[in-house]
Enzyme design. Structure first.
Site, PDB file in Angstrom:
ATOM      1  N   THR A   1     -59.348 -76.049 -72.633  1.00  0.00           N
ATOM      2  CA  THR A   1     -60.000 -74.796 -72.201  1.00  0.00           C
ATOM      3  C   THR A   1     -60.570 -74.091 -73.439  1.00  0.00           C
ATOM      4  OG1 THR A   1     -58.164 -73.245 -72.581  1.00  0.00           O
ATOM      5  CG2 THR A   1     -58.122 -74.477 -70.498  1.00  0.00           C
TER       6      THR A   1
ATOM      7  N   ASP B   1     -58.683 -55.077 -66.916  1.00  0.00           N
ATOM      8  CA  ASP B   1     -57.987 -55.305 -68.184  1.00  0.00           C
ATOM      9  C   ASP B   1     -56.498 -55.252 -67.850  1.00  0.00           C
ATOM     10  OD1 ASP B   1     -56.661 -55.119 -70.638  1.00  0.00           O
ATOM     11  OD2 ASP B   1     -58.349 -54.067 -71.574  1.00  0.00           O
ATOM     12  N   VAL B   2     -55.792 -56.364 -68.019  1.00  0.00           N
ATOM     13  CA  VAL B   2     -54.392 -56.427 -67.560  1.00  0.00           C
ATOM     14  C   VAL B   2     -53.467 -55.488 -68.339  1.00  0.00           C
ATOM     15  CG1 VAL B   2     -54.530 -58.780 -66.641  1.00  0.00           C
ATOM     16  CG2 VAL B   2     -53.847 -58.444 -69.035  1.00  0.00           C
TER      17      VAL B   2
ATOM     18  N   ASN C   1     -52.223 -64.938 -65.342  1.00  0.00           N
ATOM     19  CA  ASN C   1     -52.734 -66.010 -66.205  1.00  0.00           C
ATOM     20  C   ASN C   1     -53.433 -65.490 -67.455  1.00  0.00           C
ATOM     21  OD1 ASN C   1     -54.160 -68.787 -66.698  1.00  0.00           O
ATOM     22  ND2 ASN C   1     -55.813 -67.306 -66.479  1.00  0.00           N
TER      23      ASN C   1
ATOM     24  N   TYR D   1     -47.650 -65.195 -80.655  1.00  0.00           N
ATOM     25  CA  TYR D   1     -47.962 -65.933 -79.419  1.00  0.00           C
ATOM     26  C   TYR D   1     -46.706 -66.527 -78.786  1.00  0.00           C
ATOM     27  CZ  TYR D   1     -50.316 -69.099 -76.171  1.00  0.00           C
ATOM     28  OH  TYR D   1     -50.731 -69.754 -75.029  1.00  0.00           O
TER      29      TYR D   1
ATOM     30  N   ILE E   1     -54.061 -78.011 -72.813  1.00  0.00           N
ATOM     31  CA  ILE E   1     -55.033 -78.192 -71.730  1.00  0.00           C
ATOM     32  C   ILE E   1     -56.412 -77.819 -72.292  1.00  0.00           C
ATOM     33  CG2 ILE E   1     -55.513 -77.715 -69.305  1.00  0.00           C
ATOM     34  CD1 ILE E   1     -52.586 -78.530 -69.679  1.00  0.00           C
TER      35      ILE E   1
ATOM     36  N   LYS F   1     -44.831 -65.585 -75.211  1.00  0.00           N
ATOM     37  CA  LYS F   1     -44.644 -66.545 -74.124  1.00  0.00           C
ATOM     38  C   LYS F   1     -43.159 -66.757 -73.806  1.00  0.00           C
ATOM     39  CE  LYS F   1     -48.958 -67.260 -73.243  1.00  0.00           C
ATOM     40  NZ  LYS F   1     -49.531 -66.861 -71.950  1.00  0.00           N
TER      41      LYS F   1
ATOM     42  N   ASP G   1     -60.850 -60.266 -64.502  1.00  0.00           N
ATOM     43  CA  ASP G   1     -61.008 -60.602 -65.924  1.00  0.00           C
ATOM     44  C   ASP G   1     -61.653 -59.422 -66.645  1.00  0.00           C
ATOM     45  OD1 ASP G   1     -61.051 -63.778 -67.190  1.00  0.00           O
ATOM     46  OD2 ASP G   1     -61.801 -62.166 -68.469  1.00  0.00           O
TER      47      ASP G   1
HETATM   48  N1  LIG Z   1     -55.093 -73.995 -72.631  1.00  0.00           N
HETATM   49  C1  LIG Z   1     -53.877 -74.294 -73.017  1.00  0.00           C
HETATM   50  O1  LIG Z   1     -53.639 -75.373 -73.597  1.00  0.00           O
HETATM   51  C2  LIG Z   1     -52.729 -73.348 -72.777  1.00  0.00           C
HETATM   52  C3  LIG Z   1     -51.447 -73.778 -73.153  1.00  0.00           C
HETATM   53  C4  LIG Z   1     -50.366 -72.935 -72.900  1.00  0.00           C
HETATM   54  C5  LIG Z   1     -50.560 -71.713 -72.293  1.00  0.00           C
HETATM   55  N2  LIG Z   1     -51.822 -71.305 -71.952  1.00  0.00           N
HETATM   56  C6  LIG Z   1     -51.940 -69.991 -71.318  1.00  0.00           C
HETATM   57  O2  LIG Z   1     -52.725 -70.097 -70.149  1.00  0.00           O
HETATM   58  C7  LIG Z   1     -53.421 -68.869 -69.913  1.00  0.00           C
HETATM   59  C8  LIG Z   1     -54.887 -69.154 -69.731  1.00  0.00           C
HETATM   60  O3  LIG Z   1     -55.412 -69.674 -70.945  1.00  0.00           O
HETATM   61  P1  LIG Z   1     -56.749 -70.518 -71.032  1.00  0.00           P
HETATM   62  O4  LIG Z   1     -56.434 -71.706 -71.839  1.00  0.00           O
HETATM   63  O5  LIG Z   1     -57.348 -70.669 -69.699  1.00  0.00           O
HETATM   64  O6  LIG Z   1     -57.634 -69.537 -71.938  1.00  0.00           O
HETATM   65  P2  LIG Z   1     -59.099 -68.952 -71.725  1.00  0.00           P
HETATM   66  O7  LIG Z   1     -59.420 -68.247 -72.989  1.00  0.00           O
HETATM   67  O8  LIG Z   1     -60.036 -70.018 -71.255  1.00  0.00           O
HETATM   68  O9  LIG Z   1     -58.912 -67.919 -70.533  1.00  0.00           O
HETATM   69  C9  LIG Z   1     -58.204 -66.718 -70.680  1.00  0.00           C
HETATM   70  C10 LIG Z   1     -58.903 -65.662 -69.859  1.00  0.00           C
HETATM   71  O10 LIG Z   1     -58.156 -64.443 -69.988  1.00  0.00           O
HETATM   72  C11 LIG Z   1     -59.087 -63.382 -70.098  1.00  0.00           C
HETATM   73  N3  LIG Z   1     -58.478 -62.209 -70.730  1.00  0.00           N
HETATM   74  C12 LIG Z   1     -58.159 -62.052 -72.042  1.00  0.00           C
HETATM   75  N4  LIG Z   1     -57.668 -60.820 -72.242  1.00  0.00           N
HETATM   76  C13 LIG Z   1     -57.653 -60.191 -71.029  1.00  0.00           C
HETATM   77  C14 LIG Z   1     -57.259 -58.899 -70.588  1.00  0.00           C
HETATM   78  N5  LIG Z   1     -56.778 -57.976 -71.454  1.00  0.00           N
HETATM   79  N6  LIG Z   1     -57.371 -58.604 -69.280  1.00  0.00           N
HETATM   80  C15 LIG Z   1     -57.890 -59.506 -68.400  1.00  0.00           C
HETATM   81  N7  LIG Z   1     -58.308 -60.735 -68.770  1.00  0.00           N
HETATM   82  C16 LIG Z   1     -58.190 -61.069 -70.066  1.00  0.00           C
HETATM   83  C17 LIG Z   1     -60.235 -63.966 -70.919  1.00  0.00           C
HETATM   84  O11 LIG Z   1     -61.425 -63.206 -70.801  1.00  0.00           O
HETATM   85  C18 LIG Z   1     -60.327 -65.375 -70.352  1.00  0.00           C
HETATM   86  O12 LIG Z   1     -61.236 -65.442 -69.275  1.00  0.00           O
HETATM   87  C19 LIG Z   1     -53.103 -67.978 -71.109  1.00  0.00           C
HETATM   88  O13 LIG Z   1     -52.063 -67.099 -70.769  1.00  0.00           O
HETATM   89  C20 LIG Z   1     -52.669 -68.965 -72.162  1.00  0.00           C
HETATM   90  O14 LIG Z   1     -51.836 -68.376 -73.134  1.00  0.00           O
HETATM   91  C21 LIG Z   1     -52.904 -72.103 -72.182  1.00  0.00           C
END
Ligand SMILES: NC(=O)c1ccc[n+]([C@@H]2O[C@H](COP(=O)([O-])OP(=O)(O)OC[C@H]3O[C@@H](n4cnc5c(N)ncnc54)[C@H](O)[C@@H]3O)[C@@H](O)[C@H]2O)c1
Length: 260
Positions: free
Chosen positions: A187, A57-58, A84, A152, A185, A156, A37
């Site tokens: 989060t 950093d991805v 993720n 966004y 979800i 995706k 992360d």
């Molecule tokens: N929560 C939802 O409802 C939902 C729905 C659809 C898709 N998603 C997708 O699921 C994934 C996880 O989302 P989440 O809800 O857990 O969000 P979150 O914000 O809780 O977690 C995302 C994590 O990614 C990290 N991150 C951000 N930029 C980064 C980078 N450049 N390099 C490395 N790490 C980085 C953040 O620090 C964070 O810890 C995402 O790709 C999001 O788009 C989430």
């Protein structure tokens, strides 16, 4: 016996939300789990669940090389990669700054591209021959449009088709690649949306109740368990698939169903 015993797994964005929920389930199922992360709080989170943490950093290709190099140097191979890490934004197309589009694409799509590129390179050279499973986090809005989703939703949707291409190219080698499409979800990524409401807790409940299943998803139970399945050998015949985990969000048009 765990469903992921003897597997070596990397989960990006593992400091919070779906990444952390997935990492928790991976550890429970016996995987050696490395979370990465940009947020250094991932170090404490990893310690709490019995995973390892590496800063990453991805968006940075050289970091992908060093992360995978370090994992393979320590553990010998890479079996599962969960791409993720992601960021959320919402803005109408005619007001979206180019910089915002580029920022979202860099994390959500380029980050996944780099993960797939370097993950596949390693999985092709795993010691017992090519093998592995890549799991990419897309979204239900990677399957359809979204109000305010110019950046966004497009990012995706890109993940969805990148996944299918990686799956196609590597199926003959037995290396799989699938996408997970979560609905809503619970989060931290949702916090800016709810905190803008007059009563954030009520807004959260209302969103949950608007779903056919009646409540928001849980990171470990709903996404973590799907990722365990896709990472395990239970799913060896599944590649290039879109696994929708959305409590029924995409199965029909909204209705005024009376829940009482
Ligand atoms: N929560 C939802 O409802 C939902 C729905 C659809 C898709 N998603 C997708 O699921 C994934 C996880 O989302 P989440 O809800 O857990 O969000 P979150 O914000 O809780 O977690 C995302 C994590 O990614 C990290 N991150 C951000 N930029 C980064 C980078 N450049 N390099 C490395 N790490 C980085 C953040 O620090 C964070 O810890 C995402 O790709 C999001 O788009 C989430």
């Amino acid at each position: 016996m765990g469903r992921l015993d003897n597997k070596i797994a990397i989960i990006t964005g593992g400091a919070s939300g779906l990444g952390l929920g997935t990492a928790t389930r991976f550890v429970e199922e016996g995987a050696t789990t490395i979370i990465t992360d940009v947020n250094s709080s991932g170090s404490e989170a990893a310690e709490q669940i019995g995973a390892r943490f590496l800063a990453q950093d991805v968006r940075d290709e050289s970091m992908w090389e060093s992360i995978i190099g370090s994992v393979v140097a320590t553990h010998g191979r890479l079996d599962i990669l969960v791409n993720n890490a992601g960021i959320f934004t919402s803005c109408p197309i005619d007001q979206t700054p180019l910089e915002e589009w580029q920022r979202v694409m860099a994390v959500n799509l380029t980050g996944v591209f780099l993960g797939c590129k370097h993950g596949i390179r390693q999985m092709k050279t795993n010691p017992e021959g090519p093998s592995g499973s890549i799991i990419n986090l897309s979204s239900v809005v990677g399957l359809r449009g979204q109000m305010g989703g110019a950046s966004y939703s497009a990012s995706k949707g890109g993940v969805k088709l990148l996944t299918k291409t990686v799956a196609l190219e590597n199926a003959p080698l037995g290396i799989r690649c699938n996408s997970i499409h979560p609905g809503v979800i619970d989060t931290p990524i949702m916090d800016p949306i709810f905190s803008a409401a007059e009563d954030p807790a009520a807004a959260k409940t209302a969103v949950g109740e608007s779903l056919p299943i009646g409540y928001m998803g849980d990171p470990a139970r709903d996404i973590g368990n799907m990722a365990v399945y896709l990472g395990s050998d239970e799913s060896v015949y599944i590649t290039g698939a879109e696994m929708v985990v959305d409590g029924g969000m995409t199965i029909g048009l909204p209705s005024s169903r009376d829940r009482s």
